[in-house]
Every structure is written in structure tokens, then in C-alpha cells.
Design an enzyme around this catalytic site. Structure first.
Site, short mmCIF file in Angstrom:
data_model
loop_
_atom_site.label_atom_id
_atom_site.label_comp_id
_atom_site.label_asym_id
_atom_site.label_seq_id
_atom_site.Cartn_x
_atom_site.Cartn_y
_atom_site.Cartn_z
CG HIS A 21 0.73 -6.45 -78.70
ND1 HIS A 21 -0.12 -6.17 -77.66
CD2 HIS A 21 1.40 -5.30 -78.96
CE1 HIS A 21 0.05 -4.90 -77.29
NE2 HIS A 21 0.96 -4.35 -78.07
CG ASP A 52 -31.02 2.09 -85.45
OD1 ASP A 52 -29.93 1.78 -85.95
OD2 ASP A 52 -31.54 1.47 -84.51
CD1 TRP A 100 2.46 -3.63 -86.68
CD2 TRP A 100 0.59 -3.33 -87.87
NE1 TRP A 100 2.41 -2.31 -87.07
CE2 TRP A 100 1.28 -2.09 -87.80
CE3 TRP A 100 -0.61 -3.38 -88.57
CZ2 TRP A 100 0.80 -0.94 -88.40
CZ3 TRP A 100 -1.07 -2.21 -89.17
CH2 TRP A 100 -0.37 -1.01 -89.08
CB SER A 145 -16.00 -6.09 -90.45
OG SER A 145 -16.28 -5.26 -89.37
CB SER A 146 -13.22 -1.80 -91.86
OG SER A 146 -12.59 -2.32 -90.75
CG HIS A 170 0.56 7.88 -92.78
ND1 HIS A 170 1.50 7.89 -91.79
CD2 HIS A 170 -0.16 9.01 -92.63
CE1 HIS A 170 1.37 9.00 -91.08
NE2 HIS A 170 0.37 9.70 -91.57
CD GLU A 176 -5.94 1.06 -89.80
OE1 GLU A 176 -6.75 1.19 -90.74
OE2 GLU A 176 -6.25 0.57 -88.70
CE1 TYR A 233 -2.17 11.20 -88.95
CE2 TYR A 233 -2.29 11.25 -91.32
CZ TYR A 233 -1.62 11.53 -90.16
OH TYR A 233 -0.41 12.14 -90.21
CB SER A 258 -13.18 17.98 -80.33
OG SER A 258 -11.90 17.86 -80.88
CG HIS A 297 6.27 8.91 -93.14
ND1 HIS A 297 5.36 9.90 -92.91
CD2 HIS A 297 5.66 7.78 -92.72
CE1 HIS A 297 4.26 9.40 -92.37
NE2 HIS A 297 4.43 8.10 -92.25
CG HIS A 298 5.65 4.17 -92.54
ND1 HIS A 298 5.47 3.96 -91.20
CD2 HIS A 298 4.67 5.01 -92.92
CE1 HIS A 298 4.42 4.65 -90.78
NE2 HIS A 298 3.91 5.31 -91.80
CB THR A 357 -1.31 17.63 -85.80
OG1 THR A 357 -1.41 16.87 -87.00
CG2 THR A 357 -1.57 16.72 -84.61
CE LYS A 414 -8.08 17.72 -85.96
NZ LYS A 414 -9.44 17.86 -85.42
NE ARG A 423 9.02 -2.16 -84.51
CZ ARG A 423 8.05 -1.74 -85.35
NH1 ARG A 423 8.34 -0.95 -86.37
NH2 ARG A 423 6.81 -2.11 -85.18
CU LIG Z 1 2.96 7.02 -91.50
#
Ligand SMILES: [Cu+2]
Lengths: 294, 529
Positions: free
Chosen positions: B80, B109, B145, B173-174, B257, B259, B261, B272, B306-307, B332, B335, B454
Site C-alpha cells: 500500500h 512539447d 515501505w 523512470s523518475s 525526507h 522524497e 517534498y 498556488s 528526525h526519523h 512552509t 506559503k 502502527r
Molecule cells: Cu522527514
């Protein structure tokens, strides 16, 4: 050919990308099956590899012909330049993951496991888990010696590695010579300098193979030697892979030089390969400093 | 040249029949075709990964083990997460970039159209490979994940190797996709469009593409190390060889991290664009928006640990990562402030895209606040690995990224198809999604604070009530998404004809093209005022 009225160039539909996908899926599933010892693995992998070669030849032939026929304009060439630049940037990031692993293990993990990190946790790790382990680099005897066998002799910077540094730096010079010769339209010099560059690339690979052979047979240094062997082979191995790819690209470019594909206004293909070669060069210098020397 | 011009106006030349149809989509080099492919695929994968979420919530409906065994439950949480991140949000944002970036900067294009085709078509292969692990011996990957070593190295099922290769393919691909976007933005802008004049969506994607190019190779490195640790005797993540399982977490989160963003910056870009249109005012503090985005991107490389507050990293590291993480709240906050200020004294209307954008602003901010709570190292010792974390990242990903994607789809759908979506169905989709989303995820804050861990298929009786409510919300949310798909398909054929501007307050180059736009967006560079 397909382009729009305003002078923008937009290529027409192409079957090469989907062929690349087929090559990729065969390579990956082939490799995974191979690792698992399934008979289909090596066959699928080889098939994928053949498709990959066929696709690369076809795709590049298409683009090269477009370039030779002046199908696309300066803007497209600029896109290719930006693209190659950013591709090399992503390659730098790939290597930085492995350099990061090297620095992290050397600066933190090995002292920590040896009990010398200066924290109670480090001391306890050493006393409780690996009391016989000494946290010094190179790690000749890893903590769990029954699983990771260690090594008898670490790599020296002042043998083959020094020669290889000289070889790669010289090749950096000779490719710059080739660049100069193309701009000055000296066909003969272009070919000579390119042939020397290719020869130096091959010499580097031969020397490194010899170094690997010595490591495995005389120094007890293998992928399974613990963290020293791990970082040494993964970093130099990925670099060697890039040198191999770079050498193949150099050979193709040399052939194109012989055919007279490049002049001072049309040399993106050459420049892209030379950027790549310089990138491989710089990575090697970092390897020499951080893997062999310090 | 005449032939080429005709071609440009009438779309692809294709052979008739089903073969021609397949060939058109397989071989296409057109940014709109490829954008559509990205969006359709991510919509499909949304339901695949959504079905997995339904399995998870069905199992958690009441305490005890009812529907699936714990091993399969773990496979569901893992897939998931992986599919929602790599197969839904990321491809959808790339789909938006493909459709909108050339139209917004006045290009015909993408810069490298063949590469663009490759970037997309890798994905169906990669996800077929990933989902096929469900049918392998030993089951699919079951380590979450984040695939921490040694769960994935020493204890991973055999299918882990197939998972590793599928991640390699997604990464490829990315990288190719973002490389293409970055080159398009830098090289194909209409000559009069200076960098600071670029639409905010293009700016956010420029920075996202940079982040992707920087960190996807790091992820490739991480899975490569995992592969060699599993099969070739290396010891990156094994202390017995002098390595460290924590090294995996460092590398993974150095990717991970930025990622997050990558998942949210394009969403910021969409919001925006939409808020000024329905406020009938230009975006407040436009340049500050750009600087804030750059700021967030830079900070994203300095906060990864921080993880890892509870992994035993040193106190000085905890403090450093705590303060830098809190610093992210500043840009943030800028924004959020600017979006709100854009609406201040505007003449607002509340069409579906605006509703989703408003929900985004409020709910993403809630997710941001719970993120701040998690950033406080001493408090995180309590929250780590509880449902509080699950609540936090679903607020930023579901009511953040996903709602912004809905915003963008409703906003640009009339431009893409030339037909209006059904406003009534859009409103139903919005209100049901809004309510069910909160019913699903808000109770998870309480569950987490009360200590429910979790990634578990069973739980203590004290958590029963909130889990029941969350599951109910999840089922409603799942069914609601069918309204969305129905609306898109129905309106494609039955919707009213859209005008060129579509919205009264629309702004930007894409609205100067007809709806739907010509096959090659701009054949000559437009003038930007
Ligand atoms: Cu993070």
C-alpha cells in the site's frame, strides 16, 4: 522527420523506448531469477542484454543520423547538453551514497563497535557484543570473524593505484587534445589522440583486473571480507563499471571521428563522452584519496 | 514542411484499427499523450493500493484476527505504502508536469520526447514486477515501505530481490522523467519568459526535479547495497562485518525526507495556481513563494535523522535535527500565509477545484502541525511508530498531496478534454472525501497518543472504538473515489463544451490555447506580458 512550423523540433513516434523497457524487464527479472538459481535466469538476462544492445544501437543511430542531416536545430543540441549535464549530476549522487557509507562506517561505526566512540553505548556495544574487536581502519578482522573472514593485507595506494591514477589523468589530457584537434580540424591528430585515450582506458581496466586478482588470491581481500572489502569493491567496482562503459563510448566516438562526424560546430556527441570521461576521472581521484590513501 | 505542418495540427498519424491504437500509445512522443498515460496509470494504481488499504482497515475493524493472517497484513501495509508513493502520487505529479509545463512556458512539447516515452513506459513494467511478488513463494515484501535492514536484508522473503529490481526501475523512470522536465524548463521557455516570470507550478516542479535527480540515485544505492548484502557477501548493514543496520536508515532517510517534498512541492504548485484564479487576485507574495520553495528544498537535505530519534543517535545529533526540522515550518508557514492572504478581500467563488484547494490549506496545515510535534525529539520518543505518525503523514499525503491532485484535475480537466466536469458530482466527491478523510484519520491521532503501534493486525480492546470509526471512514472514502472516476469518464463524453479561458479569473499561457489544446502546444513561442 517531424517538426513544427515555428522551427521547434519534435521527433515523431518511436519504438525504441518500448524496446528499452522490454530489455530492462528481461534484465531485472533475469537477474533476480539467476540469483535465486532458477534456470531461466541467465537466459532471460542474456536475452535482455541483447535487446539492450540492439536498442542502444538503433536509438543512437537514429539520433546520430538526425544530427548529421541537420534535422534538429541548436536548441535541441542545447537540450542534449543540459540533459547530459544533469545525468552526470545524478551519477555523482549515486556515487555519493557509497562514499557516504564509507565515511559513515569509518567515522562512526568502526570506532563505535570498537568501544572508542566516547559514549557509554559504544563502550557497552564493544564489551557485551564484540569484546575482541579493535576499531581501527582498515578493518582486518571484522567483529564476527566466523561469518566475515577478514583479510591479510589491505590495499596500498603506492602500487597499481598510483599507476592507474597516472593512466587516467593522462587519458584526461589526451581527450582534451582530441577536443582541441577537432576544433582545429586536424583529423589525423583527432584519431591518434582518441586511440591513445581508448588504449589508456583499456590499460586502466587491465590493471584493475590484475589488482582484483591479487586481492582475491594473495591478500584474502574479497567482497566477504567485512566492511573494508565491502566498501573497497563496491566503490572501485562501480567506478570500474563506469570506466568500462566510458571506454565503449570512447571506441564508438573514435569510429565516428574516423568517419568525420565532428567539426567545431557539431561535436555534442564527442563532448558528452568527454564530460563523462572527466567525471569518471574525478571519481577516481576521490577513490584514490579516500579508499587507497587515507 | 507542409506535411509537417499538417501533422502538427491534426495529431499523430496512425494506422487504423486496434493495432494502430496500441501503437499510438506505445510509441508516442507527445507530451499530452504521455501526460494522459501517467495520469491514467496513477488513477488505476490508486485503486489497487486503495484496495489494499481497504484490506488493512477491514482487518482492523474489530480487535482480533479475522480476515487475513499477520504475514499477509504486513504485505498489504508494505505494498500500500510503496504503490501510493511511487505508483500514484509521483506518477500523477509527473503527469501534471507533462501536460502543463510545456503549455505554461510556451513550448511545443517536452525537450526530450523519446526519453519522455521511456520514462513512462518503464513504470507499468516496474509495477507489474512489484505486484507480482504477491504471488511468489514466501509472499510479497512484508517489511514496510521503508524496508529497514535487517528486516529486508537478513529476514526479507525471496521476493525482496524482485522488489529491489522494481525499485531500480522506478528510480530510472523518475531520474529520466525529472531530467526531461528540468531541461524543458531551462531550455524551452518562450524567449520572453524570464525565470522569475515562470508560473509557480513550473517553479515548484523545477525544484522537485532537482530533488529527484539528487535523491533517486541515493535510493538506487540503498537497494543496491541491500542486494549485495543479501547475496554477495557484503556487510554494509551487518555489524558482524563492521557495518551497521543504522547505516541503512541514514541512507534511506537521506533519500526519504527530500522524497516527501517531492510528493508535496508539485501539490503546492497546483494550489498556488488555483487559489488566485478563484480569488480573482494575483498570488500574494509571488517571489516569496519561490524563495520559500527553494528554502524548503535546501532544508530537506539536513533533516533526515528526525526519523531516527529513538535509534540511539547522539544527543547533539538529536538537537541538530530537531531544530533544523522545526526551521522547515518557517518557509512552509510563509506559503500558508500567502495562500490565505491571496484570498483576503478577493471575490471568492467555490467551484470544486477551489473547495479542494481550501481543504488542502486547512488539512495540510494540521498535518504540518502534527509534524512539528513529531519534530520535538523528546516528544517523539512517545510518538515513534504509533498511529500518531500514521495520522500525520496521511494528513499531508491524502488531504495534502492527493487533494491537491484532485484540485489540479478538476481545474485543468476542461482544458485537457475541452469539456466541463459535472459540478454537482464534483461537489459530492469533495464533501464526501472531506468528511470521510477526517473520520478515517483524525481518530488515529488519539489512537497514537494512547499508544497504539502502527503496522499491527491486532490490538488491545481499549483501541476498539476509534478503529471502528476509522475503518468506517476509510470505506466511505474508498467508495467516494468511484464518483470521481465516473465524473471524469461521463464528462469526457457528456460534459458541456469548455471555453478557452474556462474560468473567469484564469491566468497564464495555458488559457490562451483552445480547449482542448492543439497536438503540439505552441508552434511559435508566444509573447509573455
Ligand atoms: Cu522527514
Amino acid at each position: 522527420m517531424s517538426s513544427t512550423a515555428g522551427g521547434y523540433y519534435v521527433p515523431k513516434p518511436s519504438h525504441w523506448p518500448i524496446m528499452a523497457c522490454i530489455a530492462l524487464i528481461c534484465l531485472t527479472t533475469g537477474a533476480a531469477n539467476w540469483i535465486h538459481g532458477n534456470t531461466i535466469g541467465p537466459y532471460l538476462f542474456s536475452f535482455g542484454f541483447l535487446v539492450l544492445i540492439f536498442m542502444k544501437l538503433g536509438w543512437f543511430r537514429t539520433v546520430i543520423n538526425e544530427g548529421l542531416n541537420d534535422t534538429f536545430n541548436h536548441q535541441v543540441e542545447l537540450s542534449f547538453r543540459w540533459g547530459m549535464g544533469w545525468f552526470i549530476f545524478s551519477e555523482v549522487c549515486f556515487f555519493s551514497a557509497f562514499f557516504g557509507a564509507l565515511f559513515y562506517t569509518r567515522a562512526i561505526v568502526v570506532p563505535w563497535l570498537g568501544g572508542d566512540y566516547g559514549t557509554a553505548a559504544s563502550l557497552h556495544t564493544n564489551l557485551v557484543l564484540w569484546p575482541n574487536f579493535h576499531g581501527v581502519w582498515p578493518v582486518m578482522n571484522p567483529p564476527g570473524k566466523s561469518v566475515f573472514h577478514g583479510l591479510t593485507e589491505a590495499m596500498s595506494a603506492w602500487g597499481i593505484a598510483t599507476i592507474n591514477t597516472a593512466v587516467l589523468l593522462t587519458s584526461g589530457l589526451t581527450i582534451t587534445w582530441a577536443h582541441w584537434a577537432i576544433v582545429k580540424s586536424r583529423r589525423k591528430q583527432v584519431v591518434i589522440s582518441m586511440l591513445i585515450t581508448v588504449a589508456l582506458g583499456i590499460a586502466f581496466l587491465a590493471l584493475q583486473s590484475h589488482e582484483y586478482w591479487r586481492a582475491y588470491n594473495l591478500q584474502g581481500l574479497t567482497l566477504g571480507s567485512g566492511i573494508y572489502g565491502t566498501t573497497f569493491f563496491m566503490l572501485t567496482g562501480f567506478h570500474g563499471l563506469h570506466v568500462t562503459i566510458g571506454t565503449i563510448m570512447l571506441i564508438i566516438i573514435t569510429i565516428r571521428c574516423m568517419k568525420g562526424h565532428f567539426d567545431k560546430d557539431h561535436l555534442f556527441g564527442f563532448e558528452a563522452v568527454s564530460w563523462y570521461w572527466h567525471f569518471v576521472d574525478v571519481v577516481w581521484l576521490l577513490l584514490f584519496i579516500f579508499v587507497y590513501w587515507m | 514542411m507542409t506535411e509537417a505542418v499538417v501533422h502538427a495540427h491534426h495529431g499523430p498519424d496512425r494506422r487504423p484499427g486496434i493495432i494502430g491504437w496500441i501503437a499510438r500509445w506505445l510509441f508516442t512522443t507527445n507530451h499530452k499523450d504521455i501526460g494522459t498515460l501517467y495520469l491514467v496509470m496513477s488513477c488505476f494504481m490508486f485503486f489497487v493500493a486503495g484496495a489494499m488499504a481497504m484490506v488493512i482497515r477491514a482487518e482492523l475493524w474489530i480487535p482480533g484476527l479475522q480476515i487475513v493472517n499477520p504475514h499477509f497484513f504486513n504485505q498489504m501495509t508494505t505494498l500500500h505504502g510503496l504503490i501510493m508513493v511511487f505508483g500514484v502520487i509521483m506518477p500523477a505529479t509527473v503527469g501534471f508536469a507533462n501536460w502543463m509545463v510545456p503549455m505554461m512556458i510556451g513550448a511545443p512539447d517536452m525537450a526530450l520526447p523519446r526519453l519522455n516515452n521511456l520514462s513512462f513506459w518503464i513504470l507499468p513494467f516496474a509495477f507489474t514486477l512489484l505486484t507480482s511478488t504477491l504471488f511468489m513463494k514466501g509472499g510479497a515484501p512484508d517489511f514496510g515501505w521503508t524496508f529497514y535492514a535487517p528486516l529486508s536484508s537478513t529476514y526479507g522473503p525471496p521476493s525482496t530481490d524482485f522488489f529491489i529490481f522494481s525499485v531500480h526501475m522506478m528510480g530510472m523512470s523518475s531520474i529520466l522523467g525529472s531530467l526531461n522536465i528540468i531541461v524543458t524548463i531551462l531550455n524551452l521557455r518562450a524567449p520572453s519568459m524570464k525565470m522569475m516570470k515562470m508560473p509557480i507550478f513550473v517553479w515548484t516542479w523545477l525544484i522537485t526535479a532537482f530533488l529527484l535527480l539528487a535523491v533517486m540515485p541515493i535510493l538506487a544505492g540503498a537497494v543496491t547495497m541491500l542486494l549485495t548484502d543479501r547475496h554477495f557477501g557484503t556487510s554494509f548493514f551487518n555489524a558482524a562485518g563492521g557495518g551497521d543496520p543504522l547505516l541503512f536508515q541514514h541512507i534511506f532517510w537521506f533519500f526519504g525526507h527530500p522524497e516527501v517534498y517531492i510528493l508535496i512541492l508539485p501539490a503546492f504548485g497546483i494550489v498556488s495556481e488555483v487559489v488566485p484564479t478563484f480569488s480573482r487576485k494575483p498570488l500574494f507574495g509571488r517571489n516569496m513563494m519561490i524563495y520559500a520553495t527553494i528554502c524548503i528544498a535546501v532544508l530537506s537535505f539536513l533533516v533526515w535523522a528526525h526519523h531516527m530519534f529513538t535509534t540511539g543517535i547522539t544527543l547533539s545529533a538529536e538537537l541538530f535535527f530537531m531544530y533544523v526540522t522545526m526551521l522547515v515550518a518557517v518557509p512552509t508557514g510563509v506559503k500558508v500565509f500567502n495562500w490565505v492572504s491571496t484570498m483576503y478581500k478577493g471575490s471568492l467563488t467555490f467551484e470544486t477545484p477551489m473547495l479542494f484547494a481550501l481543504a488542502f490549506i486547512v488539512l495540510f496545515t494540521i498535518g504540518g502541525f502534527s509534524g512539528l510535534m513529531l519534530a520535538i525529539a523528546p516528544a517523539d520518543f512517545q510518538y515513534q511508530d504509533t498511529y500518531f505518525v500514521v495520522a500525520h503523514f496521511h494528513y499531508v499525503l491524502v488531504s495534502g498531496s492527493l487533494f491537491a491532485l484532485f484540485t489540479g484535475v478538476y481545474y485543468w480537466y476542461p482544458k485537457w478534454t475541452g469539456r466541463m466536469y459535472n459540478e454537482a458530482l464534483g461537489k459530492w466527491h469533495f464533501w464526501l472525501s472531506l468528511i470521510s478523510m477526517n473520520v478515517t484519520f483524525f481518530p488515529m491521532h488519539f489512537l497514537g497518543l494512547a499508544g497504539m503501534p502502527r503496522r499491527i493486525p491486532d490490538y488491545a480492546l481499549q483501541f476498539a472504538d476509534f478503529n471502528w470509526i476509522a475503518s468506517l471512514g476509510a470505506f466511505v472514502f474508498g467508495i467516494t473515489q468511484l464518483i470521481f472516476v465516473f465524473n471524469l469518464i461521463y464528462s469526457r463524453y457528456k460534459g458541456k463544451q469548455a471555453t478557452m479561458e474556462v474560468w473567469e479569473g484564469s491566468h497564464g499561457l495555458e488559457w490562451t490555447l483552445p480547449s482542448p489544446p492543439p497536438y503540439h502546444s505552441f508552434e511559435t513561442p508566444p509573447e509573455v506580458k
